[in-house]
Write an enzyme that holds these catalytic residues in place. Structure first.
Site, PDB file in Angstrom:
ATOM      1  N   ARG A   1      -2.450   2.672  13.111  1.00  0.00           N
ATOM      2  CA  ARG A   1      -3.594   2.990  12.055  1.00  0.00           C
ATOM      3  C   ARG A   1      -4.910   2.917  12.573  1.00  0.00           C
ATOM      4  O   ARG A   1      -5.909   3.489  12.403  1.00  0.00           O
ATOM      5  CB  ARG A   1      -3.220   2.566  10.716  1.00  0.00           C
ATOM      6  CG  ARG A   1      -4.359   2.926   9.814  1.00  0.00           C
ATOM      7  CD  ARG A   1      -4.178   4.323   9.210  1.00  0.00           C
ATOM      8  NE  ARG A   1      -5.072   4.517   8.092  1.00  0.00           N
ATOM      9  CZ  ARG A   1      -5.509   5.821   7.498  1.00  0.00           C
ATOM     10  NH1 ARG A   1      -5.225   6.751   8.382  1.00  0.00           N
ATOM     11  NH2 ARG A   1      -6.108   5.754   6.514  1.00  0.00           N
TER      12      ARG A   1
ATOM     13  N   THR B   1      -4.282  -3.322  -7.459  1.00  0.00           N
ATOM     14  CA  THR B   1      -3.881  -3.527  -9.005  1.00  0.00           C
ATOM     15  C   THR B   1      -2.875  -4.560  -9.013  1.00  0.00           C
ATOM     16  O   THR B   1      -1.967  -4.839  -8.413  1.00  0.00           O
ATOM     17  CB  THR B   1      -3.081  -2.185  -9.393  1.00  0.00           C
ATOM     18  OG1 THR B   1      -3.995  -0.964  -9.099  1.00  0.00           O
ATOM     19  CG2 THR B   1      -2.954  -2.212 -10.695  1.00  0.00           C
TER      20      THR B   1
ATOM     21  N   CYS C   1       0.478   4.273  -8.688  1.00  0.00           N
ATOM     22  CA  CYS C   1      -0.121   3.567  -9.762  1.00  0.00           C
ATOM     23  C   CYS C   1       0.665   3.821 -11.044  1.00  0.00           C
ATOM     24  O   CYS C   1       1.097   2.869 -11.639  1.00  0.00           O
ATOM     25  CB  CYS C   1      -1.691   4.126  -9.985  1.00  0.00           C
ATOM     26  SG  CYS C   1      -2.784   3.666  -8.756  1.00  0.00           S
TER      27      CYS C   1
ATOM     28  N   ARG D   1       4.452   7.826  -1.739  1.00  0.00           N
ATOM     29  CA  ARG D   1       4.786   6.692  -2.299  1.00  0.00           C
ATOM     30  C   ARG D   1       5.351   6.738  -3.851  1.00  0.00           C
ATOM     31  O   ARG D   1       4.786   7.339  -4.613  1.00  0.00           O
ATOM     32  CB  ARG D   1       3.701   5.928  -2.511  1.00  0.00           C
ATOM     33  CG  ARG D   1       3.148   5.218  -1.280  1.00  0.00           C
ATOM     34  CD  ARG D   1       1.845   4.531  -1.392  1.00  0.00           C
ATOM     35  NE  ARG D   1       0.631   5.417  -1.730  1.00  0.00           N
ATOM     36  CZ  ARG D   1      -0.601   4.842  -1.975  1.00  0.00           C
ATOM     37  NH1 ARG D   1      -0.542   3.548  -2.248  1.00  0.00           N
ATOM     38  NH2 ARG D   1      -1.407   5.584  -2.315  1.00  0.00           N
TER      39      ARG D   1
END
Length: 444
Positions: free
Chosen positions: A53, A142, A282, A353
């Site tokens: 990455r 989160t 999320c 995801r």
């Protein structure tokens, strides 16, 4: 006296921005856009433990398609010329020169739907090894209320040997990135900020205000900031689950849910949520963090978890509805062919995801159907690694399917000639209610 000395130490963050050195830990959908924006004003190190990455980003490329490539390449060139800009590394020793560390690593759930803090705690341990006096660690991942100070700070203290709020400090500013959204971007969404002391709260708030054009909302403390993020997504999850439950009910009444919503939406104060698959990093995850914290305090939430149960079962509902429609047309289920269009968790975005499309696939396979998946946005290797599913590289007009399920409303799918893909007695199911109604047999 301590607060005055404390304030003096950090005055340079306001006076001399060219001396502020920031490290962003985690370069995914959240970390990379953040690194790019900060790099327009500060010296920024983008750090990721994934060497591939980091190397990809050094070349000015982004597999997530979240970054503005021109901006990315611009801040890379900026760093080569002077004291601001962006450079990348996967070597933790390169973190030692930074003074502000912003953590944007994933916070997923495990197979038991409990918070998985391993990436967050590993990042904290790594930073503990490079922390210096007066460094600041800001968390954006989160979490449940209390996690930063109760779980992360002890790791920072233990590894560094430094004292919290005397030698080093922390802040929390929850990410609000909406993957794939090119309108509501990082800088145009108001940012919640907080700090472990009043002075640090000032520093964190000032720092984000230098890049967020929409401004900031300074929370009174870190727990409030953490809780605000948790309920943002829990609220949306519950609202969607209500509409999904209505879809389950109206299906039994042979009523189209979207027709009902159009009628109800004619009133000014009706909140027009849509039924659908609820996945992603999320909405499908954060409610479990809030529920986990509540249960640890002896309260067992009812509304939050009931909403999760409804939303988690929508993939199975879609698959069963497809099978029923096939049976109604006299189709033999075992051995019939199905094509699922899309596997990412949302349209025009490569993010896979926590996608609920896999639930549709698994259920159809259990019925004995042969299932193909096609998604031009998803990385094939990533899908196979994460879910064990192979996807098509392209659509073959010579393959005729008995069932076609539009699972994701990618722009590439909206003008497909479905007649070339479906048998004369086949069915089309539209989970996004975006296709011509005359072409579909069922929809959410």
């Amino acid at each position: 006296m301590f607060q005055e000395q404390h304030k003096q130490v950090f005055s340079d963050y306001f006076k001399y921005p060219d001396q502020v050195k920031i490290a962003i830990i985690g370069l995914g959908y959240v970390g990379l856009p953040l690194a790019i924006e900060f790099a327009k004003k500060y010296d920024v190190l983008g750090f990721d433990i994934n060497t591939n990455r980091a190397e990809e980003l050094k070349l000015g490329k982004d597999a997530t398609k979240e970054a503005n490539i021109e901006d990315l390449q611009q801040v890379i060139r900026l760093r080569e010329k002077g004291n601001t800009g962006l450079h990348f590394s996967a070597d933790k020793n390169d973190l030692k020169g930074s003074r502000i560390f912003i953590v944007t690593v994933p916070t997923p759930i495990n197979k038991f739907k409990s918070p998985d803090l391993e990436p967050l705690l590993k990042a904290s341990a790594m930073l503990g090894g490079v922390l210096k006096a007066n460094d600041i660690v800001i968390y954006e991942s989160t979490v449940y209320p209390g996690c930063t100070e109760e779980d992360c700070v002890p790791v920072l203290e233990s590894v560094s040997g430094l004292r919290f709020n005397q030698d080093f400090f922390v802040g929390y500013s929850p990410e609000r990135i909406n993957p794939g959204d090119k309108i509501n971007t990082l800088t145009t969404i108001k940012k919640v900020t907080s700090g472990s002391t009043p002075v640090i709260a000032d520093v964190v708030d000032h720092l984000y205000n230098t890049i967020i054009t929409a401004g900031t909302h300074r929370a009174p403390n870190i727990k409030v900031a953490e809780a605000s993020k948790a309920i943002e997504n829990a609220q949306r999850d519950v609202n969607i689950s209500f509409i999904n439950e209505l879809a389950l009910i109206f299906d039994r009444m042979d009523i189209d849910t979207n027709d009902v919503l159009d009628a109800a939406g004619s009133k000014w104060n009706f909140l027009k949520y849509k039924p659908g698959l609820v996945g992603g990093h999320c909405i499908g995850v954060d409610p479990y963090y809030l529920a986990h914290k509540a249960e640890s305090l002896g309260y067992h939430p009812q509304v939050i978890l009931s909403g999760r149960r409804v939303n988690d079962n929508m993939g199975v509902f879609v698959a069963n509805k497809v099978v029923k429609l096939l049976i109604k047309k006299g189709q033999k289920i075992a051995g019939s062919k199905a094509l699922i269009l899309g596997i990412t968790f949302k349209e025009n975005c490569p993010d896979i995801r926590n996608t609920k499309v896999v639930d549709i696939c698994h259920e159809l396979v259990q019925f004995g159907m042969e299932v193909d998946i096609y998604d031009p946005w998803a990385n094939q290797a990533a899908v196979e690694h994460e879910y064990g599913l192979k996807t098509l590289t392209e659509l073959n007009n010579e393959t005729i399917y008995d069932a076609l399920i539009l699972a994701v409303a990618h722009k590439e799918f909206l003008n497909l000639d479905l007649g070339k893909l479906i048998s004369s007695n086949g069915i089309v199911f539209d989970t996004k209610a975006c296709l011509d109604r005359a072409l579909v047999d069922g929809r959410l």
